[in-house]
Design an enzyme around this catalytic site. Structure first.
Site, PDB file in Angstrom:
ATOM      1  N   LYS A  63       2.602   3.440 -11.261  1.00 53.50           N
ATOM      2  CA  LYS A  63       1.391   2.626 -11.054  1.00 53.50           C
ATOM      3  C   LYS A  63       1.132   1.733 -12.271  1.00 53.50           C
ATOM      4  O   LYS A  63       0.663   0.601 -12.123  1.00 53.50           O
ATOM      5  CB  LYS A  63       0.192   3.529 -10.748  1.00 53.50           C
ATOM      6  CG  LYS A  63       0.315   4.255  -9.396  1.00 53.50           C
ATOM      7  CD  LYS A  63       0.440   3.275  -8.232  1.00 53.50           C
ATOM      8  CE  LYS A  63       0.394   3.972  -6.881  1.00 53.50           C
ATOM      9  NZ  LYS A  63       0.520   3.031  -5.742  1.00 53.50           N
ATOM     10  N   TYR A 116       4.426   9.383 -11.204  1.00 52.84           N
ATOM     11  CA  TYR A 116       3.421   8.615 -10.450  1.00 52.84           C
ATOM     12  C   TYR A 116       2.631   7.676 -11.373  1.00 52.84           C
ATOM     13  O   TYR A 116       2.491   6.482 -11.076  1.00 52.84           O
ATOM     14  CB  TYR A 116       2.478   9.582  -9.736  1.00 52.84           C
ATOM     15  CG  TYR A 116       1.430   8.912  -8.864  1.00 52.84           C
ATOM     16  CD1 TYR A 116       1.794   8.112  -7.795  1.00 52.84           C
ATOM     17  CD2 TYR A 116       0.076   9.102  -9.118  1.00 52.84           C
ATOM     18  CE1 TYR A 116       0.833   7.513  -6.989  1.00 52.84           C
ATOM     19  CE2 TYR A 116      -0.899   8.516  -8.317  1.00 52.84           C
ATOM     20  CZ  TYR A 116      -0.511   7.721  -7.258  1.00 52.84           C
ATOM     21  OH  TYR A 116      -1.468   7.116  -6.466  1.00 52.84           O
ATOM     22  N   ASN A 144       0.811  -1.229   0.000  1.00 48.15           N
ATOM     23  CA  ASN A 144       0.000   0.000   0.000  1.00 48.15           C
ATOM     24  C   ASN A 144       0.838   1.269   0.000  1.00 48.15           C
ATOM     25  O   ASN A 144       0.409   2.284  -0.554  1.00 48.15           O
ATOM     26  CB  ASN A 144      -0.921  -0.035   1.230  1.00 48.15           C
ATOM     27  CG  ASN A 144      -1.479   1.331   1.569  1.00 48.15           C
ATOM     28  OD1 ASN A 144      -2.417   1.811   0.948  1.00 48.15           O
ATOM     29  ND2 ASN A 144      -0.871   1.997   2.562  1.00 48.15           N
TER      30      ASN A 144
HETATM   31  P1  NDP Z   1      -0.516   8.724   2.266  1.00 46.04           P
HETATM   32  O1  NDP Z   1       0.527   9.625   1.702  1.00 46.04           O
HETATM   33  O2  NDP Z   1      -1.624   9.336   2.996  1.00 46.04           O
HETATM   34  O3  NDP Z   1       0.193   7.589   3.153  1.00 46.04           O
HETATM   35  C1  NDP Z   1       1.303   6.930   2.595  1.00 46.04           C
HETATM   36  C2  NDP Z   1       1.790   5.806   3.492  1.00 46.04           C
HETATM   37  O4  NDP Z   1       2.962   5.299   2.844  1.00 46.04           O
HETATM   38  C3  NDP Z   1       2.142   6.266   4.886  1.00 46.04           C
HETATM   39  O5  NDP Z   1       1.711   5.330   5.837  1.00 46.04           O
HETATM   40  C4  NDP Z   1       3.656   6.316   4.838  1.00 46.04           C
HETATM   41  O6  NDP Z   1       4.208   5.909   6.079  1.00 46.04           O
HETATM   42  C5  NDP Z   1       4.013   5.275   3.786  1.00 46.04           C
HETATM   43  N1  NDP Z   1       5.298   5.625   3.205  1.00 46.04           N
HETATM   44  C6  NDP Z   1       5.612   6.757   2.513  1.00 46.04           C
HETATM   45  N2  NDP Z   1       6.917   6.778   2.239  1.00 46.04           N
HETATM   46  C7  NDP Z   1       7.432   5.645   2.786  1.00 46.04           C
HETATM   47  C8  NDP Z   1       8.748   5.102   2.865  1.00 46.04           C
HETATM   48  N3  NDP Z   1       9.801   5.734   2.320  1.00 46.04           N
HETATM   49  N4  NDP Z   1       8.922   3.920   3.496  1.00 46.04           N
HETATM   50  C9  NDP Z   1       7.873   3.295   4.061  1.00 46.04           C
HETATM   51  N5  NDP Z   1       6.613   3.731   4.015  1.00 46.04           N
HETATM   52  C10 NDP Z   1       6.405   4.914   3.389  1.00 46.04           C
HETATM   53  O7  NDP Z   1      -1.094   7.880   1.014  1.00 46.04           O
HETATM   54  P2  NDP Z   1      -2.549   7.235   0.812  1.00 46.04           P
HETATM   55  O8  NDP Z   1      -2.983   6.553   2.033  1.00 46.04           O
HETATM   56  O9  NDP Z   1      -3.410   8.245   0.165  1.00 46.04           O
HETATM   57  O10 NDP Z   1      -2.206   6.177  -0.341  1.00 46.04           O
HETATM   58  C11 NDP Z   1      -2.068   4.790  -0.077  1.00 46.04           C
HETATM   59  C12 NDP Z   1      -1.932   4.090  -1.429  1.00 46.04           C
HETATM   60  O11 NDP Z   1      -3.111   4.333  -2.212  1.00 46.04           O
HETATM   61  C13 NDP Z   1      -0.763   4.601  -2.259  1.00 46.04           C
HETATM   62  O12 NDP Z   1      -0.147   3.520  -2.929  1.00 46.04           O
HETATM   63  C14 NDP Z   1      -1.411   5.538  -3.261  1.00 46.04           C
HETATM   64  O13 NDP Z   1      -0.663   5.658  -4.447  1.00 46.04           O
HETATM   65  C15 NDP Z   1      -2.751   4.845  -3.487  1.00 46.04           C
HETATM   66  N6  NDP Z   1      -3.802   5.723  -3.983  1.00 46.04           N
HETATM   67  C16 NDP Z   1      -4.282   6.741  -3.204  1.00 46.04           C
HETATM   68  C17 NDP Z   1      -5.298   7.562  -3.672  1.00 46.04           C
HETATM   69  C18 NDP Z   1      -5.883   8.670  -2.853  1.00 46.04           C
HETATM   70  O14 NDP Z   1      -6.812   9.349  -3.362  1.00 46.04           O
HETATM   71  N7  NDP Z   1      -5.440   8.871  -1.612  1.00 46.04           N
HETATM   72  C19 NDP Z   1      -5.857   7.375  -5.030  1.00 46.04           C
HETATM   73  C20 NDP Z   1      -5.300   6.272  -5.757  1.00 46.04           C
HETATM   74  C21 NDP Z   1      -4.305   5.492  -5.238  1.00 46.04           C
HETATM   75  P3  NDP Z   1       5.506   6.611   6.755  1.00 46.04           P
HETATM   76  O15 NDP Z   1       5.492   8.063   6.360  1.00 46.04           O
HETATM   77  O16 NDP Z   1       5.319   6.348   8.197  1.00 46.04           O
HETATM   78  O17 NDP Z   1       6.679   5.867   6.206  1.00 46.04           O
END
Ligand code: NDP
Length: 241
Positions: A151, A147, A80
């Site tokens: 994907k 991005y 995710n």
């Molecule tokens: P957020 O940016 O809100 O959260 C991202 C998560 O990824 C956080 O928990 C963060 O944890 C983790 N993350 C980011 N960088 C790292 C890293 N270097 N190492 C480990 N973990 C990392 O994203 P969303 O919840 O919105 O998105 C979740 C998924 O859904 C993604 O793959 C996104 O592409 C996809 N998506 C989201 C949409 C939306 O509208 N929100 C639409 C379509 C797809 P931490 O910072 O603690 O590491």
């Protein structure tokens, strides 16, 4: 992965059920997860890992799989974690930003899936991988070339692994989750119109309440993960259900 906020944080809470063992990989902890899991009879271990660092990711996965129960009925990996950055049109992109996005959105899910397939090989269990993709991997967006490409890559990786695994191996799906009200959407709304021409559409979707709530999407994804036909449609969208 990516369990500390956004969709991942909601998914972790929704996955807490008696008998479930959860292991997470993110840089930060989910602050409410340990207490929530304990209240729902779920064993949880939050592993700190920066998934853009391949060596650190490998060490974290090895620790995670070393403590994984070997007698489960089902094993699931949910890739995710993701980033929408760098937001900007080609001509403005920087090497480090491109590399970080590819590492997090593409290389880490590939590495995790590969280790998951190896670590669960030979177990008499149902094995499933869910890659969280995006509609952006299936439709180009100006300003999101990196991005969208990451994907699209994860969609093609999913199709290739499905071919390798056949009918009796690991089942795998690349699922677009729809537009969700998470910190990633706040990051998108904070971008500049010259970097991301569709900015006003995203601001309007937010202002008119068109974003899904993370809890609602998480509940639908957990139900999707349990479907008997999971894996038959390997490129899928939760909005179809
Ligand atoms: P957020 O940016 O809100 O959260 C991202 C998560 O990824 C956080 O928990 C963060 O944890 C983790 N993350 C980011 N960088 C790292 C890293 N270097 N190492 C480990 N973990 C990392 O994203 P969303 O919840 O919105 O998105 C979740 C998924 O859904 C993604 O793959 C996104 O592409 C996809 N998506 C989201 C949409 C939306 O509208 N929100 C639409 C379509 C797809 P931490 O910072 O603690 O590491």
């Amino acid at each position: 992965t990516g369990a500390s906020r956004g969709l991942g944080a909601a998914l972790e809470l929704a996955l807490c059920r008696p008998g479930t063992h959860l292991a997470t990989l993110s840089r930060h902890k989910h602050t409410r997860l340990d207490a929530h899991a304990a209240a729902h009879g779920t064993v949880v271990k939050q592993h700190p890992a920066d998934l853009t660092d391949a060596a650190e990711t490998t060490r974290a996965i090895d620790r995670l799989f070393a403590t994984m129960p070997r007698n489960a009925e089902r094993y699931c990996l949910i890739n995710n974690a993701g980033t929408v950055d760098p937001i900007g049109q080609s001509g403005t992109l920087r090497a480090d930003d491109i590399a970080q996005a590819l590492a997090l959105n593409v290389a880490a899910p590939m590495l995790l899936t590969s280790r998951f397939i190896a670590a669960t090989a030979g177990l008499r269990a149902d094995r499933r991988v869910l890659n969280i993709s995006s509609g952006a991997g299936r439709k180009p967006m100006a300003g999101w070339s990196v991005y969208c490409s990451t994907k699209a890559a994860i969609d093609m990786y999913t199709r290739s692994v499905k071919l390798e695994q056949g009918d009796s191996g690991v089942r795998i799906v690349s699922l677009a989750p729809g537009v969700i009200d998470t910190p990633m959407q706040a990051r998108i709304r904070a971008s500049q119109p010259d970097a991301f021409p569709a900015l006003d559409n995203f601001k309007a979707m937010h202002a008119t309440g068109q974003l899904s709530s993370p809890d609602d999407v998480a509940a639908r994804i957990v139900a999707y993960l349990e479907r008997d036909d999971f894996g038959q449609t390997e490129i899928d969208d939760i909005r179809n259900y």
